[in-house]
Scaffold this active site. Sequence first.
Site, PDB file in Angstrom:
ATOM      1  N   LYS A 167      -2.692 -10.011   1.366  1.00 50.49           N
ATOM      2  CA  LYS A 167      -1.250  -9.970   1.135  1.00 50.49           C
ATOM      3  C   LYS A 167      -0.460  -9.899   2.435  1.00 50.49           C
ATOM      4  O   LYS A 167       0.584 -10.535   2.585  1.00 50.49           O
ATOM      5  CB  LYS A 167      -0.906  -8.782   0.233  1.00 50.49           C
ATOM      6  CG  LYS A 167      -1.360  -8.960  -1.212  1.00 50.49           C
ATOM      7  CD  LYS A 167      -0.945  -7.787  -2.046  1.00 50.49           C
ATOM      8  CE  LYS A 167      -1.222  -8.030  -3.524  1.00 50.49           C
ATOM      9  NZ  LYS A 167      -2.630  -8.248  -3.821  1.00 50.49           N
ATOM     10  N   GLU A 192       5.545  -1.571   0.761  1.00 54.03           N
ATOM     11  CA  GLU A 192       6.786  -2.304   0.554  1.00 54.03           C
ATOM     12  C   GLU A 192       7.817  -1.432  -0.148  1.00 54.03           C
ATOM     13  O   GLU A 192       7.472  -0.480  -0.860  1.00 54.03           O
ATOM     14  CB  GLU A 192       6.535  -3.554  -0.309  1.00 54.03           C
ATOM     15  CG  GLU A 192       5.711  -4.611   0.359  1.00 54.03           C
ATOM     16  CD  GLU A 192       5.531  -5.840  -0.526  1.00 54.03           C
ATOM     17  OE1 GLU A 192       5.259  -6.908   0.033  1.00 54.03           O
ATOM     18  OE2 GLU A 192       5.673  -5.718  -1.756  1.00 54.03           O
ATOM     19  N   HIS A 206       1.246  -1.548 -13.626  1.00 53.39           N
ATOM     20  CA  HIS A 206       1.353  -2.760 -12.815  1.00 53.39           C
ATOM     21  C   HIS A 206       0.537  -3.922 -13.377  1.00 53.39           C
ATOM     22  O   HIS A 206       0.288  -4.902 -12.686  1.00 53.39           O
ATOM     23  CB  HIS A 206       0.925  -2.489 -11.366  1.00 53.39           C
ATOM     24  CG  HIS A 206       1.659  -1.354 -10.727  1.00 53.39           C
ATOM     25  ND1 HIS A 206       3.013  -1.406 -10.455  1.00 53.39           N
ATOM     26  CD2 HIS A 206       1.238  -0.124 -10.325  1.00 53.39           C
ATOM     27  CE1 HIS A 206       3.386  -0.263  -9.908  1.00 53.39           C
ATOM     28  NE2 HIS A 206       2.340   0.526  -9.824  1.00 53.39           N
ATOM     29  N   ARG A 209      -5.556 -19.109  -8.224  1.00 55.85           N
ATOM     30  CA  ARG A 209      -6.432 -19.354  -9.376  1.00 55.85           C
ATOM     31  C   ARG A 209      -5.578 -19.651 -10.589  1.00 55.85           C
ATOM     32  O   ARG A 209      -4.340 -19.608 -10.527  1.00 55.85           O
ATOM     33  CB  ARG A 209      -7.286 -18.118  -9.650  1.00 55.85           C
ATOM     34  CG  ARG A 209      -6.437 -16.850  -9.800  1.00 55.85           C
ATOM     35  CD  ARG A 209      -7.228 -15.668 -10.272  1.00 55.85           C
ATOM     36  NE  ARG A 209      -6.516 -14.409 -10.124  1.00 55.85           N
ATOM     37  CZ  ARG A 209      -5.585 -13.954 -10.944  1.00 55.85           C
ATOM     38  NH1 ARG A 209      -5.223 -14.672 -11.990  1.00 55.85           N
ATOM     39  NH2 ARG A 209      -5.000 -12.787 -10.748  1.00 55.85           N
TER      40      ARG A 209
END
Length: 702
Positions: free
Chosen positions: A116, A200, A235, A328
């Site tokens: 990421k 973040e 999440h 994917r």
Amino acid sequence: MFKKILIANRGEIACRVAVTARRMAIKTVAVYSDADANAKHVSVCDEAVHIGGSAPKDSYLRWEKIIAAAHATGAQAIHPGYGFLSENEEFAQACADAGLVFIGPPASAIKAMGLKAESKRLMEKAGVPLVPGYHGSDQSPALLKQEADRIGYPVLIKASAGGGGKGMRAVEKTEDFDAALASCKREAITSFGDDAVLVEKYAQRPRHIEIQVFGDSLGNYVYLFERDCSVQRRHQKVLEEAPAPGMTEAMRQQMGEAAVAAARAVNYVGAGTVEFIVEQHLPEDATSEVTGERRAGPPQASSAPSGGSVVREATSVGAFYFMEMNTRLQVEHPVTEAITGVDLVEWQLRVASGEPLPLRQEQLRIDGHAIEARICAENPDNDFLPATGTLQVYQKPACSNFERANFSTTGVAVRVDDGVREGDTISPFYDSMVAKLIVHGQTREEALVRLDDALAQTRIVGLNTNVQFLRYVARSSSFAQANLDTALIQREGAVLFKQEPLGLAMAAAAAIAQALLSEKATEGADPFSLRDGWQSHGVTRRRFEFEFHGEPAHAELTYLHDGALRLEVGKLSGPLVFSSGEQGMAIEFAGQRLTAAVYRQGEGDHVFSARGATQITAIDLLAHAGESHAETGRLTAPMPGKLVSFAVKVGDRVQKGQTLAVMEAMKMEHTIAAPADGVVQEVLYAPGDQVTEGSELLKISV
């Protein structure tokens, strides 16, 4: 085109890929673990190869065994599905080195987007807007905490190599950062073999909107519009829909072009999804659930059909920020197929074989609205605790199934994608998803009606599932009015958890009616075998003992001389009338009518109806004579899994709610807390031990 492919996955996605391959006259090879020897995906493929033990690390993550199986069976290519090795660049490269086609992007693209932090640096260079955060290589806890303090709370800690909602922790204040970081790193190393994280800013009231992109080896790219995946728990996505409510054509084009730019930046080939965090414009009269502040504007009267938050008009999308790219096929790809008429697996196979994209951007159109519900083995009322067990009853609504030879992605009102059959066991080794229910309508409102009807007709007995919870979510004010954000479930909690759709009276009436029908089925021609309660003098009364939501209850049934039945449940009483039919058992009691199906599991009756589903337990007093429920001070495993750590030792004094241990099951960590104040007397297992459901973990004197 390929003549034979190997599917390096299991369950629903392996079945899904196999069906498209069969339609394209491509032979398929399944791989399976010890736990999956009799699994559905093994039977739907042309060949199957055993690759190891039940745990993923012993089978589905052993890429050298998978490549060997491909060579042994003559497969030319490998489809990774989603999860497991689907985003592993080493596996993709190993396939290429072994002369096998990896049906997915090149290893370089997976590597670039898989981490990421690195992907965000690439996107920043490409001009794609990013959420404020720290994506650096220095992973010292002190620096990470310092960066979190700089960014400002709340923040989100995310595993850099993560996906599927694993390795993510939201932190509200600096005091909680260290513990959340440690937990996140543990889960990341277990799931991905890499404990690097990024930090973040945690956006308030965000929407999660993703763009389906496709690229070919000739440099062509398209985006197949968007999916809204805002409804999440832990999440992880619960409901997904396409197109995103409130999306304008201008914003759709901006996000689509940004997603294509992201794919071009890494020379992407195949199916991919670019995920964005999207701010939203609240209506002028809206009350912010975050700040509680009232926005200016005239009030609008509205009502909430199922309670919970005040109904508002759907919010529209605003600024968007790159979150990550999934290299994917996504779990939620069927909603894109439903609105575009495109078979995305077929596109994957064609592109991987060197063909160009079948359609250009201007040829793609949106038709109607689609919603997908993920049916999972879990208990929503117990913090979504994963469940295991046997599918003793597994009944699906009338639907189109991709296993049928005439399956089409277009014109299908209800579709079910699954990898299980009635009688199969849901084990603790893999993801908790049982099936995906996809509905399509010309409007969102039509799709919502179909979703509720289809969920009402979905009947699963043998383990806890979230089917009823999904109905509550779909009926909630926020979802019905498309007032979407990633906190919807928390915001609507009052109407989502610990609900009872039928009530004790109708649950008991249904259980008693089913018992009487079962008794009648055993009657013979001999009048002495009749179970109608007849006696020459007086009337017959029967007492039924129940347990309903943990509370004792009872009912009294009276057989009247004219053959009628009178039932008393609590303060309600009246005639009990019932009959069986094609649509189920019709029941009338105390002014209520219900059509229900009742399934017995042990002493428990599972009652399903259009109004909802519930459970009631019929207590056999003789069978339970002598049993004692006075045991205290025992803490047992709530599900089968692995013990990650103990937070206490013998002699420690603990307080109610204090963390005692951490378990891992179905790729998720779960905290075991103290039920009361006390002192730890004995610890019965060690970290790393596998335990079964109900195993005593430690003893506490209270």
